[in-house]
Design a protein around this motif. Structure first.
Motif, PDB file in Angstrom:
ATOM      1  N   HIS A 224       5.784   1.296  19.318  1.00 11.96           N
ATOM      2  CA  HIS A 224       5.124  -0.071  19.380  1.00 11.96           C
ATOM      3  C   HIS A 224       3.586   0.430  18.555  1.00 11.96           C
ATOM      4  O   HIS A 224       2.855  -0.305  18.934  1.00 11.96           O
ATOM      5  N   SER A 225       3.819   1.409  18.063  1.00  9.90           N
ATOM      6  CA  SER A 225       2.276   1.350  17.645  1.00  9.90           C
ATOM      7  C   SER A 225       2.276   0.359  16.253  1.00  9.90           C
ATOM      8  O   SER A 225       3.026   0.068  15.628  1.00  9.90           O
ATOM      9  N   LEU A 226       0.948   0.531  16.393  1.00 11.94           N
ATOM     10  CA  LEU A 226       0.496  -0.686  15.067  1.00 11.94           C
ATOM     11  C   LEU A 226      -0.598  -0.076  13.964  1.00 11.94           C
ATOM     12  O   LEU A 226      -1.140  -0.313  13.631  1.00 11.94           O
ATOM     13  N   ASN A 227      -0.540   1.301  14.079  1.00  9.80           N
ATOM     14  CA  ASN A 227      -1.466   2.560  13.677  1.00  9.80           C
ATOM     15  C   ASN A 227      -0.389   3.135  12.212  1.00  9.80           C
ATOM     16  O   ASN A 227       0.598   2.863  11.649  1.00  9.80           O
ATOM     17  N   PHE A 228      -0.993   2.760  11.002  1.00  8.77           N
ATOM     18  CA  PHE A 228      -0.550   3.030   9.993  1.00  8.77           C
ATOM     19  C   PHE A 228      -1.198   4.116   8.755  1.00  8.77           C
ATOM     20  O   PHE A 228      -2.327   3.483   8.861  1.00  8.77           O
ATOM     21  N   ASP A 229      -1.108   4.538   7.656  1.00 17.91           N
ATOM     22  CA  ASP A 229      -1.636   5.468   7.146  1.00 17.91           C
ATOM     23  C   ASP A 229      -0.947   4.942   5.285  1.00 17.91           C
ATOM     24  O   ASP A 229       0.070   4.549   5.326  1.00 17.91           O
ATOM     25  N   LEU A 230      -2.519   4.245   4.925  1.00 17.38           N
ATOM     26  CA  LEU A 230      -1.968   3.694   3.268  1.00 17.38           C
ATOM     27  C   LEU A 230      -2.589   4.233   2.382  1.00 17.38           C
ATOM     28  O   LEU A 230      -3.703   4.663   2.530  1.00 17.38           O
ATOM     29  N   THR A 231      -1.834   4.900   2.029  1.00 12.22           N
ATOM     30  CA  THR A 231      -2.882   6.080  -0.065  1.00 12.22           C
ATOM     31  C   THR A 231      -2.743   4.765  -0.794  1.00 12.22           C
ATOM     32  O   THR A 231      -1.658   3.863  -1.127  1.00 12.22           O
ATOM     33  N   VAL A 232      -4.013   4.254  -1.607  1.00  8.85           N
ATOM     34  CA  VAL A 232      -4.106   3.790  -2.931  1.00  8.85           C
ATOM     35  C   VAL A 232      -4.213   5.104  -3.775  1.00  8.85           C
ATOM     36  O   VAL A 232      -4.513   5.585  -3.639  1.00  8.85           O
ATOM     37  N   GLN A 233      -4.278   3.901  -4.875  1.00  4.51           N
ATOM     38  CA  GLN A 233      -4.905   4.883  -6.037  1.00  4.51           C
ATOM     39  C   GLN A 233      -5.819   3.591  -7.088  1.00  4.51           C
ATOM     40  O   GLN A 233      -5.063   2.349  -6.893  1.00  4.51           O
ATOM     41  N   GLY A 265      -7.008   4.833   7.395  1.00  8.77           N
ATOM     42  CA  GLY A 265      -6.144   5.323   8.831  1.00  8.77           C
ATOM     43  C   GLY A 265      -6.255   3.634   9.628  1.00  8.77           C
ATOM     44  O   GLY A 265      -7.493   3.352   8.973  1.00  8.77           O
ATOM     45  N   LEU A 266      -5.473   2.965   9.544  1.00  2.30           N
ATOM     46  CA  LEU A 266      -5.445   1.646   9.589  1.00  2.30           C
ATOM     47  C   LEU A 266      -4.646   1.158  11.208  1.00  2.30           C
ATOM     48  O   LEU A 266      -3.729   1.262  11.256  1.00  2.30           O
ATOM     49  N   SER A 267      -5.267   0.095  11.880  1.00  2.00           N
ATOM     50  CA  SER A 267      -4.412  -0.736  13.095  1.00  2.00           C
ATOM     51  C   SER A 267      -4.525  -1.712  12.185  1.00  2.00           C
ATOM     52  O   SER A 267      -5.779  -2.477  11.843  1.00  2.00           O
ATOM     53  N   LEU A 268      -4.058  -1.956  13.131  1.00  2.87           N
ATOM     54  CA  LEU A 268      -3.416  -3.909  13.032  1.00  2.87           C
ATOM     55  C   LEU A 268      -3.212  -4.965  13.768  1.00  2.87           C
ATOM     56  O   LEU A 268      -2.923  -4.098  14.405  1.00  2.87           O
ATOM     57  N   SER A 269      -2.693  -5.798  13.158  1.00 10.08           N
ATOM     58  CA  SER A 269      -2.809  -6.641  14.683  1.00 10.08           C
ATOM     59  C   SER A 269      -1.730  -7.173  15.315  1.00 10.08           C
ATOM     60  O   SER A 269      -1.609  -7.841  16.093  1.00 10.08           O
ATOM     61  N   LYS A 270      -0.931  -7.172  14.290  1.00 10.35           N
ATOM     62  CA  LYS A 270       0.898  -7.550  14.327  1.00 10.35           C
ATOM     63  C   LYS A 270       1.339  -6.413  13.085  1.00 10.35           C
ATOM     64  O   LYS A 270       0.780  -6.177  12.464  1.00 10.35           O
ATOM     65  N   ASP A 271       2.774  -6.580  13.200  1.00  8.81           N
ATOM     66  CA  ASP A 271       3.629  -5.750  12.531  1.00  8.81           C
ATOM     67  C   ASP A 271       4.237  -5.922  11.796  1.00  8.81           C
ATOM     68  O   ASP A 271       5.557  -6.273  11.431  1.00  8.81           O
ATOM     69  N   VAL A 287      -0.913   0.473  -4.569  1.00 11.50           N
ATOM     70  CA  VAL A 287      -0.553   0.858  -3.253  1.00 11.50           C
ATOM     71  C   VAL A 287       0.412   2.162  -3.339  1.00 11.50           C
ATOM     72  O   VAL A 287       1.288   1.955  -3.969  1.00 11.50           O
ATOM     73  N   HIS A 288       0.138   3.035  -3.001  1.00 13.25           N
ATOM     74  CA  HIS A 288       0.835   4.387  -3.468  1.00 13.25           C
ATOM     75  C   HIS A 288       1.964   4.385  -2.295  1.00 13.25           C
ATOM     76  O   HIS A 288       3.192   4.792  -2.198  1.00 13.25           O
ATOM     77  N   ARG A 289       1.204   3.702  -0.924  1.00 11.38           N
ATOM     78  CA  ARG A 289       2.008   4.750   0.628  1.00 11.38           C
ATOM     79  C   ARG A 289       1.535   3.886   1.317  1.00 11.38           C
ATOM     80  O   ARG A 289       0.509   3.543   1.751  1.00 11.38           O
ATOM     81  N   LEU A 290       2.354   3.022   2.103  1.00  8.59           N
ATOM     82  CA  LEU A 290       2.060   2.967   3.487  1.00  8.59           C
ATOM     83  C   LEU A 290       3.252   3.757   4.453  1.00  8.59           C
ATOM     84  O   LEU A 290       4.489   2.545   3.868  1.00  8.59           O
ATOM     85  N   GLU A 291       2.531   3.871   5.439  1.00  3.93           N
ATOM     86  CA  GLU A 291       3.916   4.607   6.244  1.00  3.93           C
ATOM     87  C   GLU A 291       3.112   4.679   7.506  1.00  3.93           C
ATOM     88  O   GLU A 291       2.085   4.524   8.335  1.00  3.93           O
ATOM     89  N   PRO A 292       3.880   4.444   8.686  1.00  6.94           N
ATOM     90  CA  PRO A 292       3.258   4.600  10.327  1.00  6.94           C
ATOM     91  C   PRO A 292       2.252   6.048  10.474  1.00  6.94           C
ATOM     92  O   PRO A 292       2.829   6.785   9.285  1.00  6.94           O
ATOM     93  N   ALA A 293       1.336   5.745  10.798  1.00  4.63           N
ATOM     94  CA  ALA A 293       0.746   6.602  11.314  1.00  4.63           C
ATOM     95  C   ALA A 293       1.181   8.277  11.757  1.00  4.63           C
ATOM     96  O   ALA A 293       2.073   7.982  12.668  1.00  4.63           O
TER      97      ALA A 293
END
Lengths: 311, 241
Positions: A224-233, A265-271, A287-293
């Motif tokens: 139920h985590s809304l934490n993601f790791d975002l990697t951008v170029q 490292g991001l937290s979102l308000s909704k999935d 956007v290189h990668r967006l994945e669950p933290a």
């Protein structure tokens, strides 16, 4: 390929596993995930033909464990947590002995032993006494004995326990290389290991199967985590501006910049991370990668086993 | 049969490769030789048949020791080191495991029995030895070795500690040896049963003097089988634990 139905095992009055049912398709790598004492090793010992179940059935390629134990055992290779090695034997002698014990003839063994030695990167160790080998090589010999008779199902109980980081990577690569040809069942209490190696996860707790599926399926169901790791170029400042301007993002926890890539490292308000991706792309940020933290599987595991809440 | 011989061959080569196996045989041979020298080859005049009977008397005792000492670890070591997994997960039966292990240890006991042959040879050189007497005595030693190795194999299957296996096996053989004493202190039919069970007085003693009875073959055959059956039952039960 492997069909387990309502498998139950009691040690006296103590329940070790209860009502396990699952199927593993041919060529897949499945991981038994559970804390120490969850019943993983007991389940594997039954699947290996070492112990007999109190009730339930196990079938490997249609062969039943209780009805045709010898036929089933010849289809299975098993490496327990402590490799079953005779220290006074040489690696070659040991593999030949176990190959013969499993019904292989001398001609087949003469061809197969060098193959297995190469497969498990034991070249040059064939004439060495097993007692003189380091733990990493002993584990390799353990895997070599498990595959020498070319089994359909390979069972590995905690294959990385006691290994150093380099040996862990080597063992992981070895296990991956064996997938496809052999169906593999691995047990581990180290979540990242199972996450890295397995196609299918079986979560065991207190002797019961709590969940099963691919990592993505389990995360979707239990994390139920809304934490993601975002990697951008590209320009990290442009990316940071877009992130800050997107209402969906409630928190930016970290920022790392390496080799033209920036990771947040991001937290979102909704999935609904697609909304963020669309905003970044519209602003010309790659956007290189967006994945669950990292740690999402740990959180999901705690949720599955009822030992903690979501992060 | 192939699996039995394979297991036996592996175990036998382990004995030949280990110092302990040779040490056990060497100590037992020296002890047998010393007692034989003292009792049969001393200054006092003895008939060859009497000297031979002395040899078989001592040989019986040390064959019992060899059987127990060489078999007390056959399963206990595998259980302690967890190498028993290789047998349990192989497509072989518990009978094949037991017979393979027993045969491996018995093979080394045969080496011990074979190496005692110089003693009757010395009697033959210095006197007259009847072939039937030697044959009968050695049959006694061979069957004693088979039984003690089977009892050691059984007691070894009970425990992870080979010393405990050795003690249990020794006690079981000791009970068979002293059952003549119990027989003398009980009434029939119990005394008949204890007399029959008496390993040395009822069965081996006569063989050591050159007399063979069918009942001896039945006795050794049935007790050896029972001990091996016991080991097989224990191993089978371990799968159900």
């Amino acid at each position: 390929m492997i069909e387990v139905n309502a498998l139950t095992k009691y040690y006296g009055m103590t329940r070790a596993i209860y009502d396990l049912s699952f199927t593993i398709e041919k060529g897949r790598i499945a991981g038994f995930l559970g804390l120490n004492g969850a019943g993983k090793s007991t389940a594997l010992k039954i699947l290996a033909g070492y112990l007999l179940p109190t009730s339930g059935s196990v079938r490997v390629a249609g062969t039943d464990l209780v009805a045709q134990p010898d036929a089933m055992r010849s289809r299975i290779g098993y490496l327990p947590e402590k490799p079953p090695l005779y220290d006074e034997m040489t690696v070659d002698g040991y593999l030949k002995y176990l190959g013969k014990l499993r019904g292989m003839d001398a001609a087949t063994l003469a061809r197969r032993v060098p193959e297995v030695i190469e497969q498990t990167a034991l070249q040059g160790k064939g004439r060495q006494r097993i007692g003189t080998l380091s733990l990493g090589f002993r584990k390799r010999v353990g895997i070599a004995q498990a595959i020498v008779h070319d089994p359909d199902l390979l069972i590995l109980d905690e294959p990385i326990s006691g290994l150093d980081p380099v040996q862990i990577v080597e063992m992981r690569n070895l296990v991956r290389s064996l997938g496809g040809k052999h169906t593999i069942l691995i047990s581990s209490h180290i979540l990242t290991e199972v996450e890295e190696t397995c196609d299918q996860l079986l979560v065991l707790d207190d002797g019961e199967l709590k969940a099963q599926g691919t990592e993505a399926e389990l995360l979707a169901r239990f994390s139920h985590s809304l934490n993601f790791d975002l990697t951008v170029q590209g320009d990290p400042e442009a990316a940071a501006e877009v992130i800050a301007a997107t209402p969906l993002v409630t928190e930016v926890r970290t920022g790392r910049f390496t080799d033209g890539y920036a990771t947040f490292g991001l937290s979102l308000s909704k999935d609904e991370p697609a909304e963020l991706v669309a905003a970044l792309v519209a602003a010309g940020v790659g956007v290189h990668r967006l994945e669950p933290a990292r740690g999402a599987l740990e959180n999901a595991f705690l949720s599955m086993t009822g030992r903690g809440g979501a992060a | 049969m192939k699996a039995i011989l394979l297991i036996a061959k592996r175990d036998l080569s382990e004995y030949f490769g280990s110092l302990l196996g040779y040490a056990i045989i060497a100590v037992l041979l020296v002890a047998t030789g010393m007692l034989f020298q003292y009792a049969a080859m001393g200054d006092r005049a003895l008939k060859s048949s009497q000297a031979l009977s002395y040899f078989f008397y001592f040989g019986f005792g040390f064959t019992c020791f060899a059987g127990i000492l060489l078999s007390m670890g056959v399963f206990a070591r595998e259980l302690r080191e967890d190498t028993i997994v290789t047998l349990y997960t192989a497509p072989i039966s518990e009978w094949q495991m037991v017979l393979g292990k027993w045969l491996g240890a018995y093979g080394f006991v045969l080496v011990f029995i074979g190496l005692t042959a110089y003693m009757p040879l010395m009697i033959a050189v210095n006197g007259q030895v009847h072939g039937g007497h030697v044959l009968s005595g050695y049959l006694g030693l061979l069957m004693t070795g088979a039984l003690c190795t089977a009892v050691g194999t059984f007691s070894s299957s009970l425990t992870h500690h080979q010393l405990v296996g050795g003690i249990v096996g020794g006690v079981l053989i000791g009970l068979l040896v002293v059952s003549w004493w119990v027989a003398g202190r009980t009434e029939p039919p119990l005394s008949d049963i204890f007399t029959y069970l008496s390993l040395y007085q009822t069965h081996v003693e006569d063989m050591g003097k050159g007399t063979l009875h069918t009942r001896d073959f039945v006795y050794f055959g049935s007790l050896t089988f029972l001990a091996l059956l016991g080991a097989r039952v224990v191993l089978g039960a371990r799968r159900w634990r």
